[in-house]
Design a protein around this motif. Structure first.
Motif, PDB file in Angstrom:
ATOM      1  N   UNK A   2       0.853  -1.184   0.000  1.00  0.00           N
ATOM      2  CA  UNK A   2       0.000   0.000   0.000  1.00  0.00           C
ATOM      3  C   UNK A   2       0.886   1.230   0.000  1.00  0.00           C
ATOM      4  N   UNK A   3       0.607   2.147  -0.888  1.00  0.00           N
ATOM      5  CA  UNK A   3       1.336   3.405  -0.981  1.00  0.00           C
ATOM      6  C   UNK A   3       0.366   4.536  -0.697  1.00  0.00           C
ATOM      7  N   UNK A   4       0.763   5.450   0.176  1.00  0.00           N
ATOM      8  CA  UNK A   4      -0.039   6.639   0.465  1.00  0.00           C
ATOM      9  C   UNK A   4       0.855   7.856   0.269  1.00  0.00           C
ATOM     10  N   UNK A   5       0.444   8.779  -0.571  1.00  0.00           N
ATOM     11  CA  UNK A   5       1.198  10.014  -0.762  1.00  0.00           C
ATOM     12  C   UNK A   5       0.290  11.201  -0.491  1.00  0.00           C
ATOM     13  N   UNK A   6       0.531  11.828   0.649  1.00  0.00           N
ATOM     14  CA  UNK A   6      -0.208  13.041   1.006  1.00  0.00           C
ATOM     15  C   UNK A   6       0.757  14.215   1.141  1.00  0.00           C
ATOM     16  N   UNK A   7       1.981  14.032   0.675  1.00  0.00           N
ATOM     17  CA  UNK A   7       3.023  15.025   0.900  1.00  0.00           C
ATOM     18  C   UNK A   7       3.218  15.951  -0.305  1.00  0.00           C
ATOM     19  N   UNK A   8       3.865  15.440  -1.346  1.00  0.00           N
ATOM     20  CA  UNK A   8       4.185  16.230  -2.529  1.00  0.00           C
ATOM     21  C   UNK A   8       3.931  15.390  -3.767  1.00  0.00           C
ATOM     22  N   UNK A   9       3.322  15.987  -4.755  1.00  0.00           N
ATOM     23  CA  UNK A   9       3.017  15.254  -5.979  1.00  0.00           C
ATOM     24  C   UNK A   9       4.237  14.731  -6.703  1.00  0.00           C
ATOM     25  N   UNK A  10       5.320  15.498  -6.689  1.00  0.00           N
ATOM     26  CA  UNK A  10       6.514  15.103  -7.431  1.00  0.00           C
ATOM     27  C   UNK A  10       7.301  13.970  -6.779  1.00  0.00           C
ATOM     28  N   UNK A  11       6.885  13.499  -5.615  1.00  0.00           N
ATOM     29  CA  UNK A  11       7.563  12.366  -4.991  1.00  0.00           C
ATOM     30  C   UNK A  11       7.291  11.060  -5.724  1.00  0.00           C
ATOM     31  N   UNK A  12       6.199  10.998  -6.447  1.00  0.00           N
ATOM     32  CA  UNK A  12       5.772   9.786  -7.134  1.00  0.00           C
ATOM     33  C   UNK A  12       5.933   9.956  -8.638  1.00  0.00           C
ATOM     34  N   UNK A  13       6.561   8.981  -9.263  1.00  0.00           N
ATOM     35  CA  UNK A  13       6.630   8.930 -10.725  1.00  0.00           C
ATOM     36  C   UNK A  13       5.310   8.309 -11.175  1.00  0.00           C
ATOM     37  N   UNK A  14       4.356   9.135 -11.545  1.00  0.00           N
ATOM     38  CA  UNK A  14       3.005   8.660 -11.813  1.00  0.00           C
ATOM     39  C   UNK A  14       2.929   7.637 -12.943  1.00  0.00           C
ATOM     40  N   UNK A  15       3.609   7.841 -14.084  1.00  0.00           N
ATOM     41  CA  UNK A  15       3.558   6.798 -15.126  1.00  0.00           C
ATOM     42  C   UNK A  15       4.128   5.458 -14.635  1.00  0.00           C
ATOM     43  N   UNK A  16       5.196   5.486 -13.856  1.00  0.00           N
ATOM     44  CA  UNK A  16       5.762   4.246 -13.317  1.00  0.00           C
ATOM     45  C   UNK A  16       4.803   3.601 -12.317  1.00  0.00           C
ATOM     46  N   UNK A  17       4.137   4.419 -11.505  1.00  0.00           N
ATOM     47  CA  UNK A  17       3.162   3.894 -10.553  1.00  0.00           C
ATOM     48  C   UNK A  17       2.005   3.221 -11.284  1.00  0.00           C
ATOM     49  N   UNK A  18       1.492   3.849 -12.316  1.00  0.00           N
ATOM     50  CA  UNK A  18       0.394   3.280 -13.095  1.00  0.00           C
ATOM     51  C   UNK A  18       0.805   1.936 -13.688  1.00  0.00           C
ATOM     52  N   UNK A  19       2.003   1.866 -14.229  1.00  0.00           N
ATOM     53  CA  UNK A  19       2.512   0.609 -14.798  1.00  0.00           C
ATOM     54  C   UNK A  19       2.633  -0.466 -13.716  1.00  0.00           C
ATOM     55  N   UNK A  20       3.188  -0.108 -12.565  1.00  0.00           N
ATOM     56  CA  UNK A  20       3.342  -1.055 -11.465  1.00  0.00           C
ATOM     57  C   UNK A  20       1.989  -1.561 -10.978  1.00  0.00           C
ATOM     58  N   UNK A  21       1.043  -0.650 -10.798  1.00  0.00           N
ATOM     59  CA  UNK A  21      -0.263  -1.030 -10.278  1.00  0.00           C
ATOM     60  C   UNK A  21      -1.011  -1.934 -11.264  1.00  0.00           C
ATOM     61  N   UNK A  22      -0.834  -1.709 -12.550  1.00  0.00           N
ATOM     62  CA  UNK A  22      -1.468  -2.561 -13.555  1.00  0.00           C
ATOM     63  C   UNK A  22      -0.926  -3.989 -13.477  1.00  0.00           C
ATOM     64  N   UNK A  23       0.346  -4.134 -13.144  1.00  0.00           N
ATOM     65  CA  UNK A  23       0.980  -5.457 -13.044  1.00  0.00           C
ATOM     66  C   UNK A  23       0.786  -6.099 -11.677  1.00  0.00           C
ATOM     67  N   UNK A  24       0.330  -5.335 -10.689  1.00  0.00           N
ATOM     68  CA  UNK A  24       0.182  -5.815  -9.318  1.00  0.00           C
ATOM     69  C   UNK A  24      -1.197  -5.443  -8.772  1.00  0.00           C
ATOM     70  N   UNK A  25      -2.230  -6.141  -9.212  1.00  0.00           N
ATOM     71  CA  UNK A  25      -3.592  -5.765  -8.831  1.00  0.00           C
ATOM     72  C   UNK A  25      -3.896  -5.882  -7.340  1.00  0.00           C
ATOM     73  N   UNK A  26      -3.092  -6.607  -6.583  1.00  0.00           N
ATOM     74  CA  UNK A  26      -3.344  -6.706  -5.141  1.00  0.00           C
ATOM     75  C   UNK A  26      -2.760  -5.520  -4.373  1.00  0.00           C
ATOM     76  N   UNK A  27      -1.941  -4.715  -5.036  1.00  0.00           N
ATOM     77  CA  UNK A  27      -1.386  -3.507  -4.424  1.00  0.00           C
ATOM     78  C   UNK A  27      -2.424  -2.387  -4.529  1.00  0.00           C
TER      79      UNK A  27
END
Length: 76
Positions: A2-27
């Protein structure tokens, strides 16, 4: 995972996160901030395990539904 980001938007590489989440549906990821705000909802439509929480800079038409679904998932 589980990832929670309530800090800064630029901390997360959004395209990489989307790719990871698509490959890991339980996350799941809860994003409260985004690299660009107001954010583009379309980029997150490919995956159902990324949740947009209520503290976003740009309000969008599905925000009430997202908040309700988030509450139902967390509390029930």
């Amino acid at each position: 995972m589980t990832l929670i980001n309530a800090a800064r938007g630029d901390l997360i590489d959004e395209p990489a996160l989307i790719e990871f989440m698509a490959k890991n549906p339980s996350a799941c990821a809860y994003l409260d901030v985004f690299s660009k705000e107001p954010f583009l909802m379309e980029q997150f439509e490919k995956v159902s395990n990324i949740y947009k929480t209520s503290h976003i800079a740009g309000v969008y038409k599905d925000l009430p539904l997202e908040i309700t679904n988030f509450g139902l998932k967390v509390f029930f």
